[in-house]
Design a protein around this motif. Structure first.
Motif, PDB file in Angstrom:
ATOM      1  N   TYR A  44       0.884  -1.174   0.000  1.00  0.00           N
ATOM      2  CA  TYR A  44       0.000   0.000   0.000  1.00  0.00           C
ATOM      3  C   TYR A  44       0.914   1.214   0.000  1.00  0.00           C
ATOM      4  O   TYR A  44       1.796   1.331   0.854  1.00  0.00           O
ATOM      5  CB  TYR A  44      -0.856   0.043   1.266  1.00  0.00           C
ATOM      6  CG  TYR A  44      -1.968  -0.983   1.319  1.00  0.00           C
ATOM      7  CD1 TYR A  44      -3.033  -0.930   0.423  1.00  0.00           C
ATOM      8  CD2 TYR A  44      -1.961  -1.979   2.280  1.00  0.00           C
ATOM      9  CE1 TYR A  44      -4.067  -1.848   0.490  1.00  0.00           C
ATOM     10  CE2 TYR A  44      -2.993  -2.904   2.355  1.00  0.00           C
ATOM     11  CZ  TYR A  44      -4.046  -2.833   1.463  1.00  0.00           C
ATOM     12  OH  TYR A  44      -5.054  -3.737   1.532  1.00  0.00           O
ATOM     13  N   ASN A  78      -1.954  -8.193  14.589  1.00  0.00           N
ATOM     14  CA  ASN A  78      -2.692  -7.143  13.879  1.00  0.00           C
ATOM     15  C   ASN A  78      -1.747  -6.451  12.912  1.00  0.00           C
ATOM     16  O   ASN A  78      -0.598  -6.172  13.254  1.00  0.00           O
ATOM     17  CB  ASN A  78      -3.242  -6.095  14.858  1.00  0.00           C
ATOM     18  CG  ASN A  78      -4.416  -6.628  15.678  1.00  0.00           C
ATOM     19  OD1 ASN A  78      -4.496  -6.376  16.871  1.00  0.00           O
ATOM     20  ND2 ASN A  78      -5.295  -7.377  15.074  1.00  0.00           N
ATOM     21  N   GLY A  79      -2.251  -6.195  11.726  1.00  0.00           N
ATOM     22  CA  GLY A  79      -1.436  -5.497  10.739  1.00  0.00           C
ATOM     23  C   GLY A  79      -0.430  -6.382  10.033  1.00  0.00           C
ATOM     24  O   GLY A  79       0.429  -5.893   9.301  1.00  0.00           O
ATOM     25  N   ALA A  80      -0.546  -7.706  10.223  1.00  0.00           N
ATOM     26  CA  ALA A  80       0.424  -8.639   9.639  1.00  0.00           C
ATOM     27  C   ALA A  80       0.236  -8.832   8.139  1.00  0.00           C
ATOM     28  O   ALA A  80       1.067  -9.457   7.491  1.00  0.00           O
ATOM     29  CB  ALA A  80       0.327  -9.994  10.343  1.00  0.00           C
ATOM     30  N   GLY A  81      -0.869  -8.325   7.596  1.00  0.00           N
ATOM     31  CA  GLY A  81      -1.120  -8.490   6.167  1.00  0.00           C
ATOM     32  C   GLY A  81      -2.083  -9.611   5.832  1.00  0.00           C
ATOM     33  O   GLY A  81      -2.244  -9.969   4.659  1.00  0.00           O
ATOM     34  N   LYS A  82      -2.769 -10.146   6.836  1.00  0.00           N
ATOM     35  CA  LYS A  82      -3.639 -11.304   6.615  1.00  0.00           C
ATOM     36  C   LYS A  82      -4.820 -10.967   5.692  1.00  0.00           C
ATOM     37  O   LYS A  82      -5.064 -11.674   4.715  1.00  0.00           O
ATOM     38  CB  LYS A  82      -4.155 -11.833   7.971  1.00  0.00           C
ATOM     39  CG  LYS A  82      -3.027 -12.162   8.954  1.00  0.00           C
ATOM     40  CD  LYS A  82      -3.545 -12.679  10.283  1.00  0.00           C
ATOM     41  CE  LYS A  82      -4.388 -11.694  11.070  1.00  0.00           C
ATOM     42  NZ  LYS A  82      -3.649 -10.502  11.529  1.00  0.00           N
ATOM     43  N   SER A  83      -5.518  -9.874   6.007  1.00  0.00           N
ATOM     44  CA  SER A  83      -6.662  -9.486   5.167  1.00  0.00           C
ATOM     45  C   SER A  83      -6.194  -9.103   3.767  1.00  0.00           C
ATOM     46  O   SER A  83      -6.857  -9.420   2.771  1.00  0.00           O
ATOM     47  CB  SER A  83      -7.404  -8.294   5.781  1.00  0.00           C
ATOM     48  OG  SER A  83      -7.902  -8.618   7.044  1.00  0.00           O
ATOM     49  N   THR A  84      -5.067  -8.436   3.712  1.00  0.00           N
ATOM     50  CA  THR A  84      -4.521  -8.029   2.413  1.00  0.00           C
ATOM     51  C   THR A  84      -4.211  -9.251   1.559  1.00  0.00           C
ATOM     52  O   THR A  84      -4.506  -9.282   0.360  1.00  0.00           O
ATOM     53  CB  THR A  84      -3.250  -7.183   2.641  1.00  0.00           C
ATOM     54  OG1 THR A  84      -3.592  -6.072   3.489  1.00  0.00           O
ATOM     55  CG2 THR A  84      -2.684  -6.665   1.335  1.00  0.00           C
TER      56      THR A  84
HETATM   57  N1  LIG Z   1      -6.588   0.249   2.154  1.00  0.00           N
HETATM   58  C1  LIG Z   1      -5.412   0.408   2.770  1.00  0.00           C
HETATM   59  N2  LIG Z   1      -4.618   1.464   2.493  1.00  0.00           N
HETATM   60  C2  LIG Z   1      -3.422   1.616   3.094  1.00  0.00           C
HETATM   61  N3  LIG Z   1      -2.918   0.761   3.997  1.00  0.00           N
HETATM   62  C3  LIG Z   1      -3.658  -0.308   4.311  1.00  0.00           C
HETATM   63  C4  LIG Z   1      -4.933  -0.552   3.732  1.00  0.00           C
HETATM   64  N4  LIG Z   1      -5.427  -1.696   4.237  1.00  0.00           N
HETATM   65  C5  LIG Z   1      -4.507  -2.143   5.108  1.00  0.00           C
HETATM   66  N5  LIG Z   1      -3.444  -1.325   5.155  1.00  0.00           N
HETATM   67  C6  LIG Z   1      -2.233  -1.516   5.973  1.00  0.00           C
HETATM   68  O1  LIG Z   1      -1.642  -2.747   5.609  1.00  0.00           O
HETATM   69  C7  LIG Z   1      -1.173  -3.448   6.738  1.00  0.00           C
HETATM   70  C8  LIG Z   1      -1.787  -4.830   6.784  1.00  0.00           C
HETATM   71  O2  LIG Z   1      -3.192  -4.719   6.989  1.00  0.00           O
HETATM   72  P1  LIG Z   1      -4.134  -5.983   7.016  1.00  0.00           P
HETATM   73  O3  LIG Z   1      -5.523  -5.493   7.217  1.00  0.00           O
HETATM   74  O4  LIG Z   1      -3.876  -6.838   5.843  1.00  0.00           O
HETATM   75  O5  LIG Z   1      -3.618  -6.730   8.323  1.00  0.00           O
HETATM   76  P2  LIG Z   1      -4.272  -7.911   9.154  1.00  0.00           P
HETATM   77  O6  LIG Z   1      -3.195  -8.890   9.386  1.00  0.00           O
HETATM   78  O7  LIG Z   1      -5.505  -8.385   8.482  1.00  0.00           O
HETATM   79  O8  LIG Z   1      -4.611  -7.177  10.537  1.00  0.00           O
HETATM   80  P3  LIG Z   1      -5.789  -7.399  11.635  1.00  0.00           P
HETATM   81  O9  LIG Z   1      -5.458  -8.646  12.385  1.00  0.00           O
HETATM   82  O10 LIG Z   1      -5.604  -6.162  12.480  1.00  0.00           O
HETATM   83  O11 LIG Z   1      -7.092  -7.435  10.901  1.00  0.00           O
HETATM   84  C9  LIG Z   1      -1.506  -2.571   7.951  1.00  0.00           C
HETATM   85  O12 LIG Z   1      -0.348  -1.858   8.313  1.00  0.00           O
HETATM   86  C10 LIG Z   1      -2.574  -1.636   7.429  1.00  0.00           C
HETATM   87  O13 LIG Z   1      -2.493  -0.396   8.082  1.00  0.00           O
END
Ligand SMILES: Nc1ncnc2c1ncn2[C@@H]1O[C@H](COP(=O)(O)OP(=O)(O)OP(=O)(O)O)[C@@H](O)[C@H]1O
Length: 277
Positions: A28, A53-59
């Motif tokens: 991002y 949290n923020g590990a990139g899982k949802s991404t």
């Molecule tokens: N649309 C976006 N634009 C910019 N940065 C983003 C966006 N979505 C996520 N991020 C950033 O990317 C990183 C990974 O986010 P992601 O949601 O994939 O993490 P996650 O592992 O699913 O976290 P969680 O357990 O908190 O849901 C985070 O630092 C987040 O701030």
């Protein structure tokens, strides 16, 4: 461990439901949030993705769904058409503030048969009712979705996934804010998908739940910390490594020095591109 390989997967090269990450990097605003991850999701198996949290899982799930373009590397969906992948986003990301009955919400899962504006067949309605029954929501078909509790709504979304009949099912934190009964009922639906040979990948935070129900785990902390049988992945050492991931958004993060194979390379001692002289 039980006999979870009792069903034969005999597709030699590209089994349906197989999905592979090849040196995948997702960013991002040029900040990598998933970094050089390679590996395969076990076909016909349940894999948990865990990490801080923020590990990139949802991404990562979004990229697997094709909603995000890799900056580097690839998601290989051998033998999987986009319509064979189902994706359940985090509940917070779903807008249900519109007038739709529970049955119509479930029937949206049948779009590949009926089309978005197609006629809904009697058999589709019957399948919707059967799916509602399977998730413990029999009789709710006529209720508006905006009146359901969070747990009831999640059950409805699982009924929709049942109608979608996908080979690969991606779930983003499907049990967040659900009570123990709803969670157990939906875990039973997931176990049913495994028996049917479907591949399920779920982002989860409850390690005990993962140990009891998900034979495979990907531990992600921007990079892949470990990926394989859950008992081998969720070790104290691996979890400590994952939790040591920097939480701050580092604007001065060093430029990535890796080659295309994903193998770390030694940064050059004097990198003239990084220093102005
Ligand atoms: N649309 C976006 N634009 C910019 N940065 C983003 C966006 N979505 C996520 N991020 C950033 O990317 C990183 C990974 O986010 P992601 O949601 O994939 O993490 P996650 O592992 O699913 O976290 P969680 O357990 O908190 O849901 C985070 O630092 C987040 O701030």
């Amino acid at each position: 461990m039980s006999h979870h390989h009792d069903h034969q997967h005999d597709h030699a090269h590209h089994p349906a439901g197989a999905i592979r990450l090849s040196n995948l990097t997702l960013t991002y605003h040029r900040h990598p949030v998933v970094h050089h991850v390679s590996g395969s999701f076990a076909q016909g198996e349940l894999t948990a993705i865990v990490g801080p949290n923020g590990a990139g899982k949802s991404t990562l799930l979004k990229a697997m769904m094709g909603l995000m373009k890799p900056n580097h590397g690839r998601v290989e969906r051998h033998g999987l058409a986009p319509r064979e992948i189902a994706y359940l986003p985090q509940q917070a990301a779903i807008d249900r503030d519109f007038p739709l009955s529970v049955q119509d919400a479930v029937l949206l899962g049948d779009w590949r048969n009926s089309g978005w504006f197609g006629r809904i067949s009697r058999s589709a309605r019957q399948r919707a009712d059967a799916a509602l029954e399977r998730v413990g929501m029999a009789g709710f078909g006529g209720r508006p979705v905006d009146e359901l509790s969070a747990g009831q709504f999640q059950r409805v979304l699982f009924a929709r996934l049942l109608l979608q009949d996908a080979q690969l099912i991606l779930l983003d934190e499907p049990f967040t804010a659900l009570d123990a009964k709803t969670t157990a009922d939906l875990l039973a639906v997931i176990a049913g998908w495994r028996r049917e040979g479907r591949t399920v990948v779920a982002v989860l935070h409850d390690y005990e739940q993962v140990r009891s129900h998900f034979p495979q785990t990907l531990l992600l902390a921007k990079e892949c910390i470990a990926w394989g049988p859950t008992t081998e992945v969720l070790t104290p050492a691996n979890l400590a490594r994952a939790n040591g991931m920097p939480q701050n958004w580092d604007d001065d993060a060093p430029v990535c020095h890796r080659d295309d194979t994903g193998a770390p390379t030694t940064p050059p001692a004097h990198d003239h591109t990084l220093h102005s002289h």
